[in-house]
Scaffold this motif. Sequence first.
Motif, PDB file in Angstrom:
ATOM      1  N   ILE A  95      32.665 -41.520  28.357  1.00 14.75           N
ATOM      2  CA  ILE A  95      32.366 -40.116  28.664  1.00 14.75           C
ATOM      3  C   ILE A  95      30.914 -39.783  28.345  1.00 14.75           C
ATOM      4  CG2 ILE A  95      32.917 -37.727  28.058  1.00 14.75           C
ATOM      5  CD1 ILE A  95      35.806 -38.642  27.615  1.00 14.75           C
ATOM      6  N   ALA A  96      30.471 -40.109  27.141  1.00 11.88           N
ATOM      7  CA  ALA A  96      29.090 -39.787  26.756  1.00 11.88           C
ATOM      8  C   ALA A  96      28.744 -40.483  25.448  1.00 11.88           C
ATOM      9  CB  ALA A  96      28.921 -38.284  26.580  1.00 11.88           C
ATOM     10  N   GLY A  97      27.631 -41.215  25.448  1.00 10.82           N
ATOM     11  CA  GLY A  97      27.073 -41.784  24.214  1.00 10.82           C
ATOM     12  C   GLY A  97      28.117 -42.471  23.370  1.00 10.82           C
ATOM     13  N   LEU A  98      28.090 -42.132  22.085  1.00  4.47           N
ATOM     14  CA  LEU A  98      29.129 -42.631  21.193  1.00  4.47           C
ATOM     15  C   LEU A  98      30.284 -41.643  21.185  1.00  4.47           C
ATOM     16  CD1 LEU A  98      26.891 -43.838  18.224  1.00  4.47           C
ATOM     17  CD2 LEU A  98      28.061 -45.273  19.908  1.00  4.47           C
ATOM     18  N   GLY A  99      31.474 -42.156  20.944  1.00  3.05           N
ATOM     19  CA  GLY A  99      32.651 -41.306  20.844  1.00  3.05           C
ATOM     20  C   GLY A  99      33.492 -41.748  19.654  1.00  3.05           C
ATOM     21  N   GLN A 132      20.524 -24.916  24.467  1.00  2.00           N
ATOM     22  CA  GLN A 132      20.791 -25.967  25.461  1.00  2.00           C
ATOM     23  C   GLN A 132      22.117 -26.636  25.152  1.00  2.00           C
ATOM     24  OE1 GLN A 132      19.112 -26.551  22.813  1.00  2.00           O
ATOM     25  NE2 GLN A 132      19.196 -28.679  22.214  1.00  2.00           N
ATOM     26  N   ASP A 133      22.836 -27.011  26.181  1.00  2.00           N
ATOM     27  CA  ASP A 133      24.151 -27.586  25.919  1.00  2.00           C
ATOM     28  C   ASP A 133      24.071 -29.079  25.636  1.00  2.00           C
ATOM     29  OD1 ASP A 133      23.544 -28.131  28.529  1.00  2.00           O
ATOM     30  OD2 ASP A 133      25.395 -27.338  29.372  1.00  2.00           O
ATOM     31  N   GLU A 134      23.064 -29.760  26.141  1.00  2.00           N
ATOM     32  CA  GLU A 134      22.971 -31.183  25.840  1.00  2.00           C
ATOM     33  C   GLU A 134      22.526 -31.370  24.391  1.00  2.00           C
ATOM     34  OE1 GLU A 134      24.018 -33.671  27.631  1.00  2.00           O
ATOM     35  OE2 GLU A 134      24.631 -32.256  29.177  1.00  2.00           O
ATOM     36  N   ASP A 135      23.135 -32.308  23.750  1.00  2.00           N
ATOM     37  CA  ASP A 135      22.741 -32.683  22.392  1.00  2.00           C
ATOM     38  C   ASP A 135      22.820 -31.529  21.415  1.00  2.00           C
ATOM     39  OD1 ASP A 135      22.303 -35.287  23.178  1.00  2.00           O
ATOM     40  OD2 ASP A 135      20.255 -34.857  23.770  1.00  2.00           O
ATOM     41  N   ASN A 136      23.834 -30.754  21.534  1.00  2.00           N
ATOM     42  CA  ASN A 136      24.018 -29.661  20.594  1.00  2.00           C
ATOM     43  C   ASN A 136      25.161 -30.021  19.650  1.00  2.00           C
ATOM     44  OD1 ASN A 136      24.790 -27.209  19.383  1.00  2.00           O
ATOM     45  ND2 ASN A 136      23.576 -26.154  20.917  1.00  2.00           N
ATOM     46  N   TYR A 137      24.874 -29.978  18.364  1.00  2.00           N
ATOM     47  CA  TYR A 137      25.845 -30.426  17.362  1.00  2.00           C
ATOM     48  C   TYR A 137      26.224 -29.305  16.406  1.00  2.00           C
ATOM     49  CZ  TYR A 137      24.875 -35.133  18.969  1.00  2.00           C
ATOM     50  OH  TYR A 137      24.775 -36.264  19.750  1.00  2.00           O
ATOM     51  N   VAL A 138      25.996 -28.062  16.843  1.00  2.00           N
ATOM     52  CA  VAL A 138      26.250 -26.935  15.932  1.00  2.00           C
ATOM     53  C   VAL A 138      27.677 -26.434  16.093  1.00  2.00           C
ATOM     54  CG1 VAL A 138      25.588 -24.590  15.321  1.00  2.00           C
ATOM     55  CG2 VAL A 138      23.853 -26.246  16.002  1.00  2.00           C
ATOM     56  N   ALA A 169      33.760 -36.412  12.942  1.00  2.00           N
ATOM     57  CA  ALA A 169      33.927 -35.268  13.834  1.00  2.00           C
ATOM     58  C   ALA A 169      32.676 -35.040  14.681  1.00  2.00           C
ATOM     59  CB  ALA A 169      34.262 -34.018  13.025  1.00  2.00           C
ATOM     60  N   ARG A 170      31.549 -35.426  14.160  1.00  2.00           N
ATOM     61  CA  ARG A 170      30.291 -35.244  14.873  1.00  2.00           C
ATOM     62  C   ARG A 170      30.226 -36.095  16.142  1.00  2.00           C
ATOM     63  NH1 ARG A 170      26.358 -37.885  16.557  1.00  2.00           N
ATOM     64  NH2 ARG A 170      24.160 -37.443  16.196  1.00  2.00           N
ATOM     65  N   PHE A 171      31.073 -37.083  16.244  1.00  2.00           N
ATOM     66  CA  PHE A 171      31.060 -37.975  17.405  1.00  2.00           C
ATOM     67  C   PHE A 171      32.140 -37.620  18.431  1.00  2.00           C
ATOM     68  CE2 PHE A 171      28.994 -40.270  13.998  1.00  2.00           C
ATOM     69  CZ  PHE A 171      27.872 -40.759  14.639  1.00  2.00           C
ATOM     70  N   VAL A 172      32.869 -36.553  18.181  1.00  2.00           N
ATOM     71  CA  VAL A 172      33.946 -36.195  19.106  1.00  2.00           C
ATOM     72  C   VAL A 172      33.344 -35.560  20.364  1.00  2.00           C
ATOM     73  CG1 VAL A 172      35.934 -34.686  19.466  1.00  2.00           C
ATOM     74  CG2 VAL A 172      35.663 -35.907  17.290  1.00  2.00           C
ATOM     75  N   ASN A 173      33.577 -36.188  21.493  1.00  2.00           N
ATOM     76  CA  ASN A 173      33.117 -35.629  22.764  1.00  2.00           C
ATOM     77  C   ASN A 173      34.027 -34.487  23.198  1.00  2.00           C
ATOM     78  OD1 ASN A 173      30.741 -37.131  23.344  1.00  2.00           O
ATOM     79  ND2 ASN A 173      32.009 -38.908  23.838  1.00  2.00           N
ATOM     80  N   GLY A 174      33.516 -33.655  24.110  1.00  2.00           N
ATOM     81  CA  GLY A 174      34.261 -32.488  24.575  1.00  2.00           C
ATOM     82  C   GLY A 174      34.528 -32.563  26.062  1.00  2.00           C
ATOM     83  N   ALA A 175      35.640 -31.994  26.492  1.00  2.00           N
ATOM     84  CA  ALA A 175      35.967 -31.967  27.916  1.00  2.00           C
ATOM     85  C   ALA A 175      34.932 -31.119  28.657  1.00  2.00           C
ATOM     86  CB  ALA A 175      37.361 -31.397  28.119  1.00  2.00           C
ATOM     87  N   GLU A 179      39.512 -32.384  34.835  1.00  2.00           N
ATOM     88  CA  GLU A 179      40.141 -33.704  34.663  1.00  2.00           C
ATOM     89  C   GLU A 179      40.104 -34.117  33.195  1.00  2.00           C
ATOM     90  OE1 GLU A 179      41.895 -36.077  36.481  1.00  2.00           O
ATOM     91  OE2 GLU A 179      42.087 -34.229  37.654  1.00  2.00           O
ATOM     92  N   GLN A 180      38.937 -33.944  32.569  1.00  2.00           N
ATOM     93  CA  GLN A 180      38.820 -34.295  31.151  1.00  2.00           C
ATOM     94  C   GLN A 180      39.695 -33.389  30.282  1.00  2.00           C
ATOM     95  OE1 GLN A 180      34.589 -34.325  30.313  1.00  2.00           O
ATOM     96  NE2 GLN A 180      34.275 -36.266  31.397  1.00  2.00           N
ATOM     97  N   CYS A 181      39.921 -32.175  30.729  1.00  2.00           N
ATOM     98  CA  CYS A 181      40.782 -31.273  29.950  1.00  2.00           C
ATOM     99  C   CYS A 181      42.181 -31.865  29.781  1.00  2.00           C
ATOM    100  CB  CYS A 181      40.883 -29.905  30.613  1.00  2.00           C
ATOM    101  SG  CYS A 181      39.380 -28.915  30.461  1.00  2.00           S
ATOM    102  N   GLY A 216      32.091 -21.246  25.400  1.00  2.00           N
ATOM    103  CA  GLY A 216      30.666 -20.944  25.338  1.00  2.00           C
ATOM    104  C   GLY A 216      29.748 -22.144  25.269  1.00  2.00           C
ATOM    105  N   TYR A 217      30.284 -23.337  25.346  1.00  2.00           N
ATOM    106  CA  TYR A 217      29.435 -24.488  25.067  1.00  2.00           C
ATOM    107  C   TYR A 217      28.621 -24.950  26.268  1.00  2.00           C
ATOM    108  CZ  TYR A 217      27.874 -28.927  23.131  1.00  2.00           C
ATOM    109  OH  TYR A 217      27.097 -29.958  22.690  1.00  2.00           O
ATOM    110  N   TRP A 218      29.332 -25.259  27.356  1.00  2.00           N
ATOM    111  CA  TRP A 218      28.635 -25.848  28.502  1.00  2.00           C
ATOM    112  C   TRP A 218      28.099 -24.752  29.409  1.00  2.00           C
ATOM    113  CZ3 TRP A 218      28.141 -30.797  27.521  1.00  2.00           C
ATOM    114  CH2 TRP A 218      29.148 -31.497  26.878  1.00  2.00           C
TER     115      TRP A 218
END
Length: 225
Positions: A95-99, A132-138, A169-175, A179-181, A216-218
């Motif tokens: 899906i993205a980077g590390l998971g 920005q939605d990319e690379d946001n870890y907040v 938890a910081r590595f958990v990707n989001g839908a 389809e990902q949902c 509110g993320y993407w």
Amino acid sequence: AAFGGRALLRQLPLLIPLAEAVGSCRDCCVADFCRCQRCECWQILRSLGYRTPLDVNEALKQGVLRAEALQWREASLPVWHPVADSQLEIRPSKIAGLGLFAAEPLEATTLLPPYQGLSLLNADLNNLDYTQDEDNYVWCPPDRRQSAGPMDPSFCVDGREVASSDNPARFVNGARTLEQCKEVNLEICELGEVAYFRTLKAIPVGSELLVDYGPGYWSDFGGCQ
Ligand SMILES: C[S@@+](CC[C@H](N)C(=O)[O-])C[C@H]1O[C@@H](n2cnc3c(N)ncnc32)[C@H](O)[C@@H]1O
């Protein structure tokens, strides 16, 4: 955008559970703190004599929220099933980077280590570009003092630089697609202004753990709900 927070305003309840709708917060928190979005379960459970983890203000050390400072594994609460370190694995994701993946089967309601990172006060959020939605870890919790109306963040944590294996938890990707949902298998629980991810169902070994970051993320996707 931040997940939870201002933009990543955290994942909001999917349903107001019956216990919360018709009963007291006390009943709801004793049944399952994760399903009582507008109750102060940390305070309620502590006042009832349960051994809670510490809350964010008690655990914060030099501006960094660390899992061990929360004493979350020692807590003893209803529906509190901490994962073992050996059950989780961080590795490349399709899906993205590390998971984050299940290295062993996980039962439903298995609790992951708390979301760790640097604390951000609202002032910091106003000064920094967290839009920005990319690379946001907040991650931000809602402000429970506002029982009606928009839920503003009261306390936010930026996990970007706390990227060690003890912050899975910081590595958990989001839908990010419908389809990902369908693959979402974690929910976000909050206790004491700290986020804990929890399995929604039994998860077989090898599965990637996936959450709904919320509406509110993407910038290009409004979340799963
Ligand atoms: C909390 S991090 C997740 C861990 C991240 N994959 C990593 O390697 O550090 C959130 C970031 O991961 C990426 N990400 C997460 N889910 C994604 C998805 N479904 N599609 C694309 N990128 C995603 C985005 O860059 C997002 O800002």
